[in-house]
Design an enzyme around this catalytic site. Structure first.
Site, mmCIF file in Angstrom:
data_model
loop_
_atom_site.group_PDB
_atom_site.id
_atom_site.type_symbol
_atom_site.label_atom_id
_atom_site.label_comp_id
_atom_site.label_asym_id
_atom_site.label_seq_id
_atom_site.Cartn_x
_atom_site.Cartn_y
_atom_site.Cartn_z
ATOM 1 N N GLY A 110 -73.545 17.813 85.060
ATOM 2 C CA GLY A 110 -73.925 17.233 83.779
ATOM 3 C C GLY A 110 -75.431 17.269 83.586
ATOM 4 O O GLY A 110 -76.143 18.001 84.294
ATOM 5 N N GLY A 112 -77.801 15.168 84.357
ATOM 6 C CA GLY A 112 -78.588 14.771 85.536
ATOM 7 C C GLY A 112 -78.674 15.904 86.545
ATOM 8 O O GLY A 112 -79.760 16.220 87.061
ATOM 9 N N SER A 113 -77.529 16.544 86.798
ATOM 10 C CA SER A 113 -77.506 17.625 87.799
ATOM 11 C C SER A 113 -78.300 18.835 87.328
ATOM 12 O O SER A 113 -78.979 19.491 88.121
ATOM 13 C CB SER A 113 -76.076 18.049 88.101
ATOM 14 O OG SER A 113 -75.344 16.943 88.537
ATOM 15 N N THR A 134 -68.741 16.939 82.253
ATOM 16 C CA THR A 134 -68.872 15.487 82.372
ATOM 17 C C THR A 134 -67.943 14.809 81.376
ATOM 18 O O THR A 134 -67.808 15.286 80.241
ATOM 19 C CB THR A 134 -70.301 14.956 82.101
ATOM 20 O OG1 THR A 134 -70.244 13.525 81.967
ATOM 21 C CG2 THR A 134 -70.930 15.491 80.828
ATOM 22 N N ASP A 136 -68.655 12.201 80.022
ATOM 23 C CA ASP A 136 -69.528 11.499 79.062
ATOM 24 C C ASP A 136 -69.874 12.388 77.856
ATOM 25 O O ASP A 136 -70.324 11.895 76.825
ATOM 26 C CB ASP A 136 -70.833 11.067 79.751
ATOM 27 C CG ASP A 136 -70.587 10.255 81.009
ATOM 28 O OD1 ASP A 136 -69.507 9.646 81.106
ATOM 29 O OD2 ASP A 136 -71.458 10.237 81.903
ATOM 30 N N GLY A 179 -68.554 6.471 79.943
ATOM 31 C CA GLY A 179 -69.391 7.229 79.017
ATOM 32 C C GLY A 179 -70.874 7.071 79.312
ATOM 33 O O GLY A 179 -71.723 7.649 78.643
ATOM 34 N N ARG A 180 -71.181 6.233 80.299
ATOM 35 C CA ARG A 180 -72.566 5.920 80.660
ATOM 36 C C ARG A 180 -73.301 5.375 79.439
ATOM 37 O O ARG A 180 -72.800 4.405 78.851
ATOM 38 C CB ARG A 180 -73.272 7.156 81.235
ATOM 39 C CG ARG A 180 -74.194 6.816 82.383
ATOM 40 C CD ARG A 180 -74.755 8.036 83.046
ATOM 41 N NE ARG A 180 -73.916 8.560 84.092
ATOM 42 C CZ ARG A 180 -73.909 8.142 85.349
ATOM 43 N NH1 ARG A 180 -74.733 7.209 85.738
ATOM 44 N NH2 ARG A 180 -73.099 8.666 86.242
ATOM 45 N N GLN A 282 -60.113 7.724 84.175
ATOM 46 C CA GLN A 282 -60.650 8.590 83.109
ATOM 47 C C GLN A 282 -61.190 9.902 83.669
ATOM 48 O O GLN A 282 -61.381 10.869 82.948
ATOM 49 C CB GLN A 282 -61.786 7.878 82.356
ATOM 50 C CG GLN A 282 -61.312 6.702 81.553
ATOM 51 C CD GLN A 282 -62.439 5.753 81.203
ATOM 52 O OE1 GLN A 282 -63.058 5.870 80.176
ATOM 53 N NE2 GLN A 282 -62.716 4.795 82.076
ATOM 54 N N ARG A 283 -61.484 9.918 84.949
ATOM 55 C CA ARG A 283 -62.032 11.135 85.553
ATOM 56 C C ARG A 283 -60.931 11.972 86.193
ATOM 57 O O ARG A 283 -61.205 13.013 86.783
ATOM 58 C CB ARG A 283 -63.076 10.742 86.600
ATOM 59 C CG ARG A 283 -64.235 9.962 85.991
ATOM 60 C CD ARG A 283 -65.553 10.388 86.536
ATOM 61 N NE ARG A 283 -65.659 10.293 87.966
ATOM 62 C CZ ARG A 283 -66.556 9.550 88.598
ATOM 63 N NH1 ARG A 283 -67.415 8.813 87.901
ATOM 64 N NH2 ARG A 283 -66.632 9.554 89.897
HETATM 65 O O1 F6P Z 1 -71.003 10.188 84.493
HETATM 66 C C1 F6P Z 1 -69.650 10.025 84.707
HETATM 67 C C2 F6P Z 1 -69.313 8.581 84.967
HETATM 68 O O2 F6P Z 1 -67.903 8.472 85.132
HETATM 69 C C3 F6P Z 1 -69.800 7.608 83.895
HETATM 70 O O3 F6P Z 1 -69.003 7.610 82.747
HETATM 71 C C4 F6P Z 1 -69.788 6.320 84.671
HETATM 72 O O4 F6P Z 1 -70.731 5.395 84.152
HETATM 73 C C5 F6P Z 1 -70.189 6.735 86.051
HETATM 74 O O5 F6P Z 1 -69.925 8.125 86.158
HETATM 75 C C6 F6P Z 1 -69.456 6.010 87.140
HETATM 76 O O6 F6P Z 1 -69.953 6.409 88.364
HETATM 77 P P1 F6P Z 1 -69.335 5.978 89.757
HETATM 78 O O7 F6P Z 1 -68.283 6.982 90.089
HETATM 79 O O8 F6P Z 1 -70.484 6.039 90.676
HETATM 80 O O9 F6P Z 1 -68.756 4.617 89.600
#
Ligand code: F6P
Length: 358
Positions: A110, A112-113, A134, A136, A179-180, A282-283
């Site tokens: 995403g 950041g990377s 991502t 997000d 969604g950060r 969600q992931r």
């Molecule tokens: O950037 C993807 C994301 O799933 C964001 O939506 C969320 O805020 C964050 O990563 C959660 O990260 P972690 O897996 O460290 O809890």
């Protein structure tokens, strides 16, 4: 550019559905050019830690498996920054790339990377192509990032499920989505899941605005409601609801759903509220057809670009076309938040959804 014989691929940042479909696409496309593909484990860690951690990926060992259809990252990923000096990490990264004899590296990540890894590549003189992913959907310069569509589907499914229990118990149910600091996931899910209220970090809201909408629903004779709130939303006064941080001190979002639930219950008696914080499902979930397709399109395009001697670019979907941007442009563009004038925000307004004050 030196003729390519060997490339590396790594997944970086929070995982999402579709990463394995990208790996599939890259392995298959690269094989057509006779290149070897090294899958790097755990994001940049596989190249910066010692011993190096990687495996050779071939059509027969990767594609001949269920992995392209599954979520998660077969290779593992890394979603925290590191505290060490970037120059030291970049040096180890570059040495790792050299030791494996990689001519270029494909980075599935995403915003950041794209920033962090392209910086290592620049310092270490490594050729890179970025592939955006991502949930997000905040990677700049691409309309869609891989994984976003599947995450939207997970949120929409949750809303469909919540509606039935909301109706049984005459409640206003709040769904907190990820969604950060961007509201893309929240607004897409709210529109597709027919929510009444959607709060996103980019648009200010008031408690009174929420209460007015709930009262309007009650007056219409409906006795249940669905509210979507993005994890990056702050209090009405713009304060964060949490000061939680991860192990390297980066902030962690979450908790606004619970905060709003208490606030609504304390100030309005028309509906009882409850909260679902959807979290990491969600992931996950099998990638949708859209995410699989996007993964194959962008992954194979990344290989094509390399084959034609292009590097230091990120492939993207822009204006309905497959294209690419220089990593410098991508990094300079930063993070793309939800545009308050986007079609989804407009549609939400048009159908009477409360999405804040503008
Ligand atoms: O950037 C993807 C994301 O799933 C964001 O939506 C969320 O805020 C964050 O990563 C959660 O990260 P972690 O897996 O460290 O809890």
């Amino acid at each position: 550019m030196k003729k390519i014989k060997k490339i590396g691929i790594l997944t970086s940042g929070g995982d999402c559905a579709g990463l394995n479909a990208v790996i599939f696409s890259v392995v298959n496309a690269a094989t057509r050019f006779g290149w070897e593909v090294y899958g790097i484990h755990d994001g940049t860690d596989g190249l910066t830690n010692r011993p190096l951690s990687y495996e050779i990926l071939t059509e027969s060992n990767f594609s001949n498996s269920p992995w392209p259809r599954l979520s998660g990252s077969y290779l593992g990923s890394l979603n925290t920054g590191v505290k060490e000096d970037p120059e030291i990490i970049a040096k180890r990264f570059g040495e790792g790339v050299k030791e494996l004899g990689l001519d270029a590296i494909l980075v599935v990540g995403g915003d950041g990377s794209m920033n962090i890894v392209s910086n290592y590549c620049k310092m270490a003189g490594v050729k890179m192509i970025g592939i955006p992913k991502t949930i997000d959907n905040d990677t700049p310069l691409t309309e869609f990032s891989i994984g976003f569509n599947t995450a939207c589907q997970a949120c929409t499914n949750a809303l469909d499920d919540l509606l039935l229990t909301a109706r049984s118990h005459h409640r206003a149910l709040i769904l907190e989505v990820m969604g950060r600091d961007a509201g893309h996931l929240a607004i897409h899910a709210a529109v597709a899941g027919f929510a009444d209220i959607c709060l996103v970090p980019e648009i200010p809201y008031t408690l009174q605005g929420i209460i007015n909408k709930l009262e309007e629903i009650k007056q219409s004779g409906r006795r249940h409601s669905l509210i979507v709130v993005s994890e990056g939303v702050k209090t009405e006064n713009g304060e964060a609801v949490t000061d939680a941080v991860n192990m390297v001190g980066e902030k962690i979002n979450g908790g606004i759903g619970e905060y709003l639930s208490k606030l609504i219950n304390a100030n309005y008696k028309g509906f009882q509220t409850r909260v679902t914080k959807l979290g990491h499902v969600q992931r996950s979930g099998n990638p949708t057809m859209f995410d699989r397709g996007l993964a194959v399109v962008l992954g194979s395009e990344a290989v094509r670009l390399l084959s034609e001697g292009h590097t230091d670019r990120m492939v993207a979907l822009a204006g309905g076309k497959v294209t690419s941007f220089s990593l410098e442009e991508v990094v300079a563009a930063g993070t793309t938040g939800l545009d308050a004038h986007s079609p989804y925000v407009k549609a939400a307004h048009n159908i009477g959804m409360y999405i804040g004050e503008e």
